[in-house]
Design a protein around this motif. Structure first.
Motif, PDB file in Angstrom:
ATOM      1  N   VAL A   1      -1.361   4.964 -14.199  1.00 49.50           N
ATOM      2  CA  VAL A   1      -1.172   4.939 -12.996  1.00 49.50           C
ATOM      3  C   VAL A   1      -2.068   4.984 -11.261  1.00 49.50           C
ATOM      4  CG1 VAL A   1       0.586   5.033 -11.470  1.00 49.50           C
ATOM      5  CG2 VAL A   1       1.690   4.593 -13.076  1.00 49.50           C
ATOM      6  N   GLY A   2      -2.138   6.497 -11.964  1.00 51.99           N
ATOM      7  CA  GLY A   2      -3.087   6.558 -10.987  1.00 51.99           C
ATOM      8  C   GLY A   2      -4.151   5.818 -10.467  1.00 51.99           C
ATOM      9  N   LEU A   3      -4.786   5.578 -11.730  1.00 54.10           N
ATOM     10  CA  LEU A   3      -6.514   4.971 -11.551  1.00 54.10           C
ATOM     11  C   LEU A   3      -5.788   3.701 -11.492  1.00 54.10           C
ATOM     12  CD1 LEU A   3      -8.200   6.195 -15.581  1.00 54.10           C
ATOM     13  CD2 LEU A   3      -8.859   6.935 -13.298  1.00 54.10           C
ATOM     14  N   THR A   4      -5.052   3.077 -11.610  1.00 53.23           N
ATOM     15  CA  THR A   4      -4.962   1.834 -11.231  1.00 53.23           C
ATOM     16  C   THR A   4      -4.776   1.044  -9.790  1.00 53.23           C
ATOM     17  OG1 THR A   4      -3.030   1.741 -12.412  1.00 53.23           O
ATOM     18  CG2 THR A   4      -4.723   0.764 -13.622  1.00 53.23           C
TER      19      THR A   4
ATOM     20  N   TYR B   1       0.464  -1.275  -0.388  1.00 50.38           N
ATOM     21  CA  TYR B   1       0.037  -0.071  -0.088  1.00 50.38           C
ATOM     22  C   TYR B   1       0.719   1.328   0.168  1.00 50.38           C
ATOM     23  CZ  TYR B   1      -3.661   2.980   1.276  1.00 50.38           C
ATOM     24  OH  TYR B   1      -4.673   4.457   1.003  1.00 50.38           O
ATOM     25  N   PHE B   2       2.265   1.349   1.035  1.00 50.82           N
ATOM     26  CA  PHE B   2       3.183   2.431   0.916  1.00 50.82           C
ATOM     27  C   PHE B   2       3.930   2.337  -0.431  1.00 50.82           C
ATOM     28  CE2 PHE B   2       7.347   4.083   1.467  1.00 50.82           C
ATOM     29  CZ  PHE B   2       7.161   5.642   2.111  1.00 50.82           C
ATOM     30  N   LEU B   3       3.702   1.761  -1.495  1.00 52.02           N
ATOM     31  CA  LEU B   3       4.681   1.340  -2.474  1.00 52.02           C
ATOM     32  C   LEU B   3       3.468   2.541  -3.716  1.00 52.02           C
ATOM     33  CD1 LEU B   3       6.644  -1.794  -3.047  1.00 52.02           C
ATOM     34  CD2 LEU B   3       7.375   0.500  -2.509  1.00 52.02           C
ATOM     35  N   ILE B   4       2.261   1.786  -3.539  1.00 51.52           N
ATOM     36  CA  ILE B   4       1.585   2.485  -4.561  1.00 51.52           C
ATOM     37  C   ILE B   4       1.040   3.454  -4.293  1.00 51.52           C
ATOM     38  CG2 ILE B   4      -1.065   2.024  -4.894  1.00 51.52           C
ATOM     39  CD1 ILE B   4      -1.126  -1.028  -4.816  1.00 51.52           C
TER      40      ILE B   4
ATOM     41  N   LYS C   1     -10.387  -4.205 -19.155  1.00 49.72           N
ATOM     42  CA  LYS C   1     -10.526  -5.325 -19.794  1.00 49.72           C
ATOM     43  C   LYS C   1      -9.332  -6.235 -19.620  1.00 49.72           C
ATOM     44  CE  LYS C   1     -10.454  -6.011 -24.632  1.00 49.72           C
ATOM     45  NZ  LYS C   1     -10.627  -5.696 -26.259  1.00 49.72           N
ATOM     46  N   PHE C   2      -8.241  -5.775 -18.966  1.00 55.03           N
ATOM     47  CA  PHE C   2      -7.028  -6.242 -19.472  1.00 55.03           C
ATOM     48  C   PHE C   2      -6.672  -6.416 -17.923  1.00 55.03           C
ATOM     49  CE2 PHE C   2      -6.779  -4.500 -23.450  1.00 55.03           C
ATOM     50  CZ  PHE C   2      -6.709  -5.885 -24.415  1.00 55.03           C
ATOM     51  N   GLY C   3      -7.064  -5.874 -16.726  1.00 59.94           N
ATOM     52  CA  GLY C   3      -6.633  -5.986 -15.242  1.00 59.94           C
ATOM     53  C   GLY C   3      -5.953  -4.614 -15.188  1.00 59.94           C
ATOM     54  N   ARG C   4      -5.475  -4.347 -13.804  1.00 57.91           N
ATOM     55  CA  ARG C   4      -5.061  -3.535 -13.131  1.00 57.91           C
ATOM     56  C   ARG C   4      -3.895  -3.695 -12.770  1.00 57.91           C
ATOM     57  NH1 ARG C   4      -9.468  -2.176 -13.809  1.00 57.91           N
ATOM     58  NH2 ARG C   4     -11.429  -2.677 -11.540  1.00 57.91           N
ATOM     59  N   ARG C   5      -2.669  -4.918 -12.522  1.00 59.05           N
ATOM     60  CA  ARG C   5      -1.042  -4.742 -12.585  1.00 59.05           C
ATOM     61  C   ARG C   5      -0.690  -4.366 -14.008  1.00 59.05           C
ATOM     62  NH1 ARG C   5      -0.486 -10.033  -7.847  1.00 59.05           N
ATOM     63  NH2 ARG C   5      -1.265  -8.252  -6.440  1.00 59.05           N
ATOM     64  N   PRO C   6      -1.054  -5.280 -14.973  1.00 59.20           N
ATOM     65  CA  PRO C   6      -0.756  -5.396 -16.244  1.00 59.20           C
ATOM     66  C   PRO C   6      -0.821  -3.922 -16.969  1.00 59.20           C
ATOM     67  CG  PRO C   6      -1.912  -7.201 -16.363  1.00 59.20           C
ATOM     68  CD  PRO C   6      -2.800  -6.125 -15.036  1.00 59.20           C
ATOM     69  N   ILE C   7      -2.046  -3.116 -16.805  1.00 58.42           N
ATOM     70  CA  ILE C   7      -1.909  -1.331 -17.246  1.00 58.42           C
ATOM     71  C   ILE C   7      -1.163  -0.677 -15.671  1.00 58.42           C
ATOM     72  CG2 ILE C   7      -3.980   0.434 -17.736  1.00 58.42           C
ATOM     73  CD1 ILE C   7      -4.452  -2.609 -19.545  1.00 58.42           C
ATOM     74  N   MET C   8      -0.916  -1.335 -14.896  1.00 55.57           N
ATOM     75  CA  MET C   8      -0.070  -0.187 -14.067  1.00 55.57           C
ATOM     76  C   MET C   8       1.036  -0.144 -14.647  1.00 55.57           C
ATOM     77  SD  MET C   8       0.504   0.041 -10.273  1.00 55.57           S
ATOM     78  CE  MET C   8      -0.381   1.222  -9.445  1.00 55.57           C
ATOM     79  N   GLY C   9       1.993  -2.071 -15.236  1.00 51.27           N
ATOM     80  CA  GLY C   9       2.949  -1.949 -15.400  1.00 51.27           C
ATOM     81  C   GLY C   9       3.239  -1.884 -16.525  1.00 51.27           C
TER      82      GLY C   9
END
Length: 224
Positions: free
Chosen positions: A212-215, A21-24, A160-168
């Protein structure tokens, strides 16, 4: 088994969740950094027109000498009444060229900038002053346009593709766009190409920051 009992069994908000949570939360430092960085990289130092005597070596240029090249208040009020007196005297200089016989004033094309506080800025490199000052505002306009586009595009993609892949993917775009902004201002590329690449880099940067902010927000809520 009640949900609270199940929650106690699998563990609550532990060390791993706190670190994640801190890293996010750290990712939310990107927007203000990217916005306020522009205030320094495109700061406008004091400037004046470059005159003919500036190219002559061995001459000490004083304010009295420069006054001979500055239009006076009456000339500015008569021929450039849509801008302030200070702006008129910074952006125009007196001339004896025949093309300007009616006004005896011509717009400056070269400038000398004060380097007391800034060694170099994009405003100095691209002469984004006087009649080219809109170029500076255009960069910020495109940046915030990227904010809007990024909110729409990355929001749909994350569903559509998930939070983590889009954040990456957003972090990858931020890296590439940052390199574009860093290396685009180059004299060998010319103004048009350098400026276009820089504007594109700022646009992609804003889009990816919103990704990054949304995901990150949704992932943070799920962790909590």
């Amino acid at each position: 088994m009640q949900f609270d009992d199940f929650y106690k069994t699998i563990g609550s908000f532990g060390r791993y969740q706190k670190i994640k949570y801190f890293l996010i939360c750290l990712t939310y430092m990107f927007p203000p950094i990217m916005v306020y960085t522009w205030s320094f990289t495109a700061a406008t130092p004091s400037f004046r027109c470059r005159t003919a005597i500036d190219d002559i070596s061995g001459i000490s240029i004083t304010d009295e000498i420069l006054q001979h090249y500055k239009p006076n208040e009456s000339q500015c009020r008569q021929y450039q009444n849509k801008i302030s007196l200070a702006e008129c005297q910074r952006c125009f200089q007196l001339t004896n060229e025949t093309d300007y016989d009616d006004t005896h004033m011509k717009p400056c094309t070269n400038f000398i900038f004060d380097r007391t506080y800034y060694q170099s800025t994009l405003v100095e490199e691209w002469y984004m002053v006087c009649n080219r000052v809109s170029l500076k505002s255009f960069v910020q306009m495109i940046f915030f346009l990227g904010y809007m586009v990024g909110s729409l595009v990355f929001g749909i993609l994350s569903d559509k593709f998930g939070r983590r892949p889009i954040m990456g993917a957003s972090f990858v775009v931020i890296t590439l766009a940052s390199f574009m902004c860093a290396f685009a201002p180059h004299s060998k590329l010319g103004f048009e190409i350098s400026y276009a690449f820089f504007v594109l880099g700022r646009f992609l940067l804003a889009c990816a920051i919103r990704g990054v902010g949304l995901t990150g927000f949704v992932i943070g809520v799920e962790i909590g």
